[in-house]
Design a protein around this motif. Structure first.
Motif, mmCIF file in Angstrom:
data_model
loop_
_atom_site.group_PDB
_atom_site.id
_atom_site.type_symbol
_atom_site.label_atom_id
_atom_site.label_comp_id
_atom_site.label_asym_id
_atom_site.label_seq_id
_atom_site.Cartn_x
_atom_site.Cartn_y
_atom_site.Cartn_z
ATOM 1 N N ALA A 352 0.661 -0.943 -0.045
ATOM 2 C CA ALA A 352 0.108 -0.188 -0.398
ATOM 3 C C ALA A 352 0.695 1.064 0.018
ATOM 4 O O ALA A 352 0.194 2.650 -0.125
ATOM 5 N N GLY A 353 2.020 1.196 0.201
ATOM 6 C CA GLY A 353 3.180 2.503 0.264
ATOM 7 C C GLY A 353 2.989 3.146 1.099
ATOM 8 O O GLY A 353 3.638 3.812 1.144
ATOM 9 N N LEU A 354 2.734 2.355 2.794
ATOM 10 C CA LEU A 354 3.538 2.515 4.011
ATOM 11 C C LEU A 354 4.526 2.482 4.058
ATOM 12 O O LEU A 354 5.032 1.271 4.340
ATOM 13 N N ARG A 355 4.613 3.704 5.153
ATOM 14 C CA ARG A 355 6.944 3.629 5.539
ATOM 15 C C ARG A 355 6.429 3.033 7.210
ATOM 16 O O ARG A 355 5.836 4.065 8.634
ATOM 17 N N LEU A 356 6.766 2.054 7.184
ATOM 18 C CA LEU A 356 6.222 1.069 8.568
ATOM 19 C C LEU A 356 7.724 1.084 9.383
ATOM 20 O O LEU A 356 8.206 0.831 9.139
ATOM 21 N N SER A 357 7.427 1.113 10.790
ATOM 22 C CA SER A 357 9.071 0.872 11.446
ATOM 23 C C SER A 357 8.030 0.421 12.864
ATOM 24 O O SER A 357 7.057 0.801 13.802
ATOM 25 N N ILE A 358 9.419 0.071 13.586
ATOM 26 C CA ILE A 358 8.967 -1.025 14.891
ATOM 27 C C ILE A 358 10.094 -0.666 15.860
ATOM 28 O O ILE A 358 11.591 -0.056 15.851
ATOM 29 N N LEU A 359 9.374 0.419 17.442
ATOM 30 C CA LEU A 359 10.375 1.074 18.755
ATOM 31 C C LEU A 359 9.961 -0.097 19.666
ATOM 32 O O LEU A 359 9.252 -0.175 20.158
ATOM 33 N N THR A 360 10.776 -0.620 20.054
ATOM 34 C CA THR A 360 10.382 -1.378 21.702
ATOM 35 C C THR A 360 12.356 -1.551 22.220
ATOM 36 O O THR A 360 13.049 -0.778 21.903
#
Length: 704
Positions: A352-360
């Protein structure tokens, strides 16, 4: 500021007769188990809200040949022979024989002082003995009687005495005396209830009701539905609902933003999904999008059973925020769950062209600083994470929507903290624990509710079976056949007690035994493992490198391995219904036929039997939740210490469910007429909020 006339109630219990600093610590442990600080003091207020659970009635005085099998009795006896233990066997008890004209009774004392007992129990004299009777080798005995008095003293003894819940190191006498002293400290308080309402109900005022509850005359006076109990329960429920309404009003007061979105990213996401949305997913999305497009802030709870597709609904809502030029935050309660959401959503977001990241907590050093810089620059559309998202150095470029998963694991304060990062952000809270309506009102009364009631297409029904642990050999044989055929299974270890270490020991023992039976195929996951170790074990299970995953309840929420078709829960009788339902939801996610085996040990009690029967009968999470509430009460169901659940001291939301709806309506009316609680009734209601420690809400009145 707290109204000054309430100050005597918030004073320390130290100084009441018999209560010094040492006993105060014991009292605080009993009366304030959830207090924020370890050195919290017991207060007068805590004693007042510690209500009797039973009563001792000394008006009935049976003869010794008519003693019951168990219970507290008061008898009139003649003191007979003293039988001290032999000098070399001090561990044995000191016994005193007593009798009347119908039979005999033994009084038993451990670590006794002979001189003292000779003085209070002189042979040949009449004494009144009150205490708990039990039977030893067919004969009645009372160990350490509560009272041993002469006829003169008995005339001054209260014939009816309330019985309070106790803790180690606290005697009934001292607690009873402290409560009586606390009752004398109740100040004159203004009436905060509507006069016509309490007249119609036949209720007395707050102080009179509280005094009556502490002075029961019959067992009926202890009932949840006495006028006094109802009055105080309504006070507490009104304080709860008023506080939630003030929180809601405060949140809504801050201007929100309209996130209408273009629909383009959402259309791409829906096309990328491997299945079509269910009717309830579509309707929940419509409700959320309507809220997001409105100028006020959204405060919405999304309730959905295990596997009902909440994550996709959340992603579509986040996409609407991104389409409107804002960012989204998606917070999960554990690292396992955050990483799983990240893994599940990454392929969809890429399409879908979404920029996804994760922070833990695991992202550190350069990786973390680069990520935070990208976030602040607006180069990340959606950030998934754990409570690490709360940290001060996490700054969004423009946060528009906050999604919180498994809300009951986070307190209202944490929810407000994340929102504080974006003054006008919309809020979507999700829970996979279906919550009964009454409980939803007390925990989420500040929110609108959407429900997902269907399972996504392709979800299989799970065959649930209940069997005794004695058939463990059959279970192992069945498991062997499954694993040899290439199947995968979860094995959940019992909750041994409220101790992670002891639960862990049980899990490790079981894992060792199963690893011997199935060498090379068994893995272990538990709450005390480091994040990377947990992930590695889960990844091995997902990849099929190990095919049997032994676990404590960390797999309860969100773990998704469609190939796993068997869930074995050991000591299932110790788990709550909602938890069993969550665990069962880990299977039935793929094409294979799935089974959940609930193993129980020993003879089942009535509640445990009812719980396991319901599990066999239904997979409807909402019905299960209602039953769980009925069987266990609210505190145990969500875990009283869960930060999100209010601890009720007087009200019981099962017994007082009808009062809750009335309190909700009343709170709405009050704030519609007197938003700042400035009228005489409003001033009185401020006393109520402080009294039931909902004073956070009072501060919101003046905070713009």
């Amino acid at each position: 500021m707290r109204p000054p006339r309430l100050n005597p109630l918030f004073a320390s219990a130290i100084g009441l007769k018999g209560i010094g600093p040492k006993l105060d610590k014991v009292l605080a442990r009993l009366l304030r188990p959830g207090a924020a600080t370890a050195n919290a003091e017991a207060r007068i207020l805590d004693l007042l809200f510690h209500l009797p659970s039973g009563l001792i009635d000394r008006r009935e005085r049976p003869k010794l040949d008519a003693l019951p099998e168990k219970g507290i009795v008061t008898v009139e006896v003649t003191v007979g022979k003293h039988k001290p233990p032999p000098p070399h066997l001090k561990r044995l008890p000191y016994r005193v024989e007593c009798f009347d004209d119908t039979g005999s009774l033994t009084l038993v004392f451990f670590h006794a002082f002979a001189d003292h007992l000779q003085r209070v129990l002189p042979p040949g004299e009449t004494r009144f003995i009150s205490g708990s009777v039990d039977w030893f080798q067919g004969s009645p005995q009372i160990a350490h009687p509560d009272h041993i008095v002469s006829a003169d003293e008995f005339a001054r003894l209260p014939l009816i005495e309330p019985v309070y819940p106790l803790t180690a190191g606290l005697s009934p006498k001292i607690l009873g005396r402290a409560v009586r002293a606390a009752l004398e400290k109740i100040p004159s308080l203004p009436e905060w209830q509507d006069e016509a309402w309490i007249k119609r109900k036949g209720w007395g005022d707050f102080a009179a009701s509280l005094r009556k509850l502490h002075q029961p005359q019959t067992h009926g006076d202890l009932d949840m539905l006495t006028p006094e109990r109802l009055r105080l329960a309504y006070d507490e429920l009104l304080a709860n609902q008023l506080a939630l309404s003030l929180v809601r009003k405060h949140m809504k007061r801050k201007a929100g933003r309209s996130f209408a979105g273009t629909g383009e990213i959402r259309a791409r996401l829906v096309t990328a999904l491997p299945y079509s949305l269910t009717a309830s997913q579509s309707s929940a999305i419509a409700e959320i999008l309507r809220d997001m497009a409105a100028p006020e802030r959204m405060l919405r709870l999304l309730q959905g059973d295990v596997g009902s597709g909440k994550t996709v609904v959340a992603l579509l809502a986040l996409a609407a925020a991104v389409e409107s030029g804002a960012q989204g935050a998606f917070m999960a309660p554990t690292e396992i769950l955050a990483r799983q959401h990240f893994a599940t959503l990454t392929p969809l977001c890429e399409k879908a062209g979404l920029r996804l990241s994760i922070l833990t907590g695991r992202e550190k050093g350069r990786v973390r600083s680069d990520l935070l810089a990208a976030l602040a620059a607006g180069e990340i559309d959606i950030l998934i994470g754990t409570h690490a998202l709360f940290q001060d150095d996490v700054a969004f470029h423009d946060l528009g929507l906050v999604v919180i998963d498994e809300q009951h694991r986070f307190g209202v304060h944490q929810r407000l903290a994340l929102q504080a990062k974006a003054q006008d952000a919309d809020l979507l809270v999700m829970t996979a624990t279906p919550i009964p309506r009454t409980l939803a009102l007390t925990v989420y009364g500040d929110m609108d509710v959407s429900k997902l009631t269907e399972k996504p297409a392709g979800r299989q029904p799970v065959d649930t079976r209940v069997m005794p642990s004695e058939r463990m050999d059959e279970v192992i044989d069945g498991l062997r056949r499954l694993l040899e055929a290439g199947g995968r299974a979860y094995w959940i270890c019992p909750l041994v007690e409220e101790s992670e270490l002891v639960d862990l020991a049980a899990a490790e023992d079981r894992a060792r035994a199963l690893a011997t039976a199935f060498p090379g195929r068994t893995g272990l996951v538990h709450g005390r493992m480091k994040g990377a170790e947990k992930d590695a074990a889960m990844a091995s299970f997902k990849a099929g490198d190990i095919t049997l995953l032994v676990s404590t309840t960390v797999v309860e929420v969100g773990v998704d391995v469609p190939e796993a078709t068997v869930m074995i829960v050991e000591n299932a009788e110790r788990f709550g219904l909602a938890q069993l339902h969550q665990l069962r939801g880990r299977v039935g996610r793929g094409a294979g036929k799935s089974t959940c085996l609930l193993l129980y040990q020993g003879k089942l009690g009535e509640t445990a039997k009812a719980r396991l029967t319901i599990m066999r009968e239904t997979e409807d999470g909402f019905r299960i939740a209602e039953e769980d509430l009925r069987l266990r009460g609210a505190g145990e169901m969500l875990g009283t210490r869960q930060a999100g659940l209010p601890v009720f001291r007087v009200a019981d939301i099962v017994a007082h469910a009808d009062l809750l709806a009335a309190a909700r309506d009343d709170a709405g009316l009050i704030l519609a007429r007197d938003a700042n609680l400035a009228t005489p009734r409003g001033e009185a209601l401020r006393h109520l909020l402080y009294l039931f420690e909902r004073d956070d809400a009072v501060r919101l009145i003046s905070a713009g």
